[in-house]
Design an enzyme around this catalytic site. Sequence first.
Site, short mmCIF file in Angstrom:
data_model
loop_
_atom_site.label_atom_id
_atom_site.label_comp_id
_atom_site.label_asym_id
_atom_site.label_seq_id
_atom_site.Cartn_x
_atom_site.Cartn_y
_atom_site.Cartn_z
N ASP A 145 0.82 -1.20 0.00
CA ASP A 145 0.00 0.00 0.00
C ASP A 145 0.86 1.26 0.00
O ASP A 145 1.94 1.30 0.59
CB ASP A 145 -0.90 -0.01 1.24
CG ASP A 145 -1.83 1.18 1.31
OD1 ASP A 145 -2.67 1.32 0.41
OD2 ASP A 145 -1.70 1.98 2.25
N GLU A 148 0.99 -0.68 -5.09
CA GLU A 148 -0.02 0.35 -5.34
C GLU A 148 0.75 1.66 -5.43
O GLU A 148 1.12 2.26 -4.43
CB GLU A 148 -1.04 0.40 -4.20
CG GLU A 148 -2.21 1.32 -4.51
CD GLU A 148 -2.48 2.38 -3.45
OE1 GLU A 148 -3.38 3.19 -3.65
OE2 GLU A 148 -1.78 2.40 -2.43
#
EC number: 2.4.1.18
Length: 737
Positions: free
Chosen positions: A418, A471
């Site tokens: 993330d 990401e």
Amino acid sequence: MPVAQGDLDATSNAEFYNPHGVLGGHLGIGKHADTATIRVLRPLAKSVTILTQDGEYPMTHEYNGVFVVTVPASGTKKQPTIPDYRVRTEWESGAVLIEDDPYRYMPTVGDMDTYLFGEGRHEKLWETLGAHVLRYDDPMGGADGTPGEQVVGTAFSVWAPNAHAVRVVGNFNAWDGRRHAMRELGSSGVWEIFIPGIGAGETYKFQILNANYTWEMKADPMERQHEVPPSTASIVTESTYKWNDDAWMQHRRTTNPHDGPVSIYEVHAGSWKQGLTYRDLAKQLVDYVKQEGFTHVEFMPLAQHPFSGSWGYQVTGYYAVDSRLGSPDDFRYLVDQFHQAGIGVIMDWVPAHFPKDAFALGRFDGTPLYEDPDPLRGEHPEWGTYVFNFGRREVRNFLVANALFWLEDLHVDALRVDAVSSMLYLDYSREPGHWRPNIYGGRENLEAIDFLKEATATAYKNNPGVMVIAEESTAWPGITAPTSAGGIGFGMKWNMGWMHDTLEYLHEEPINRKWHHNEITFSMVYAYSEHYVLPISHDEVVYGKGSLYGKMPGDDWQKLAGVRSMFAYQWAHPGKKLSFMGNELAQWGEWDHDASIDWDCLNWQEHRQVQTMVADLNAFYKAHPALWSQDFDPAGFQWLTSDDADHNTLSFLRIGTKGETLAVVVNFSGEAWSDYQVALPTGGKWTEVFTTDDAKYGGSDIHNGTFEAVEGEYHSRPFSAKITVPALGVVFLKPED
């Protein structure tokens, strides 16, 4: 054996850095070499007695709760040893307790462990630090002296280099840490103690006399189980789970998933169906993902987090699974069931930042230990969290080992990392003047880059067959290039540009899409600059953005057709696939983490038909290597027609490594096009092998069957055919072998 008064005083207050040097048994020297002096700390005890195999030895109160006695040594005259013993304590209440002594045990963390950790190279850190249940054979039996039993206890260790003292507290000592002060192991900053009589299920914390000489309670950074929030203690855990996924793990080790089919069902475990546990999900979710044909499930973070509204992205227990849904072994069972069903498991992983909750990592020993000490780097202004100190070896070790923990100990098959962009840039989400450049004056976070390279390289080296996915929303070059070529080393990254352009285009009324045609074709300009995953994720169906169904213009039929065509276009486009839960239902409302997805919409046939189409599309996708075997190779894609903006239509070829070819025709207009001429690479018979417009999917049931491609150049191709392309539909065509 005398003890310096200062050491005795600090020990009696449980504030000494080396309590094992005072308490426990110590051999005499010189003419007293055949004796052992034993000290224990028992504040407020009425009497204390040492029990050995040879007899009972009443202790004398020496100082401030410290009791002492000298007993005969065991062993031989040449090699005397401390005798095995137990401690019997009588309290003023009349209660009598027989127990083992933590201070008679050698360190449970070895010199090599502390050396590797200090160097940032301990790849099995979870097997060393934290809380571990251990068993010892002892001639005096169990910890309470029961004959014939093993000593069962828990070894505790924690890294707190700036602490003046550390204690373990829990129900086992009435949360009074004076009974269980830890020792510091040399200059490693690691504190350790083995406490007999404590097993799995005990709650505990570390009580730390921090750098500011203030006592604070902290959860274990290496905890492998945590109380259900809002409670904040760690729990001693011992896995008894027996895995049944050997075939899956062997296949994983010998297969490169980057070259295979990858269609990911993204799930927020707490709101797929509210109230389910890991064990419940192991039945219901596994069956559902298998029914829908996805190759992988991706969980939004299931590491321990105190605030459910963070969706798991503010982690406090990196080595513990979310206790709201069950135990670590319950989670292992869930992963195991997915593997036995032939489905891979991806976990969202959050190494960029962590929350400021007082019980957790922040200011752990009174100093910025896990977080960067520079306030212009160590805090994230947008999220109100701390940023890890990626330049510190022990912190990098904590994180890299954590990635390995999920992949190895919990059998997770991939990590989706993330907020990578926030790690790469020092000025990410910071105003001018509120960030500090690197040593070269640039905005690149050099330490974070090195950490990411180390994490990706180590994950792939140690675990062949896994995936590490970024990401990352910027144009940083080489995210998926190997570290040996100067890249960051991820296997794949999310294609945020494709996602944004596609959703913007589909949000337009079909009559206006011709003016936005470049948005739907632009992704192929850079499609092979990285190895991409095409995500329609949770971020796109929340915070007022509406559901996938809600984004589509038109009436109900058009919205549903738009969802169907969106899925088919995504599955046909180069890159791996990801879709968030509820998209496959064309659910009405956007995602709400406090409610289940809109299962009620399945009371309507039209939504069941979309669900059926997604299942069939996944089966079709997996059966045709043309759609996945060359996702990252330009040889796997050719345009047939990219510029037919007037018809809102595009067509292209997908080509497999062994030559399988599919032609894909996508019509994003609100009208069906009959006699639509499609350029084709070969003549002879072609067959429509999949269409989103089938009546069983809620379409208008336009079909093309088998047809002949005729010779004659069209759009630089030697053959073409005229077909009917359904409104808001996608058709897949295949040539006869």
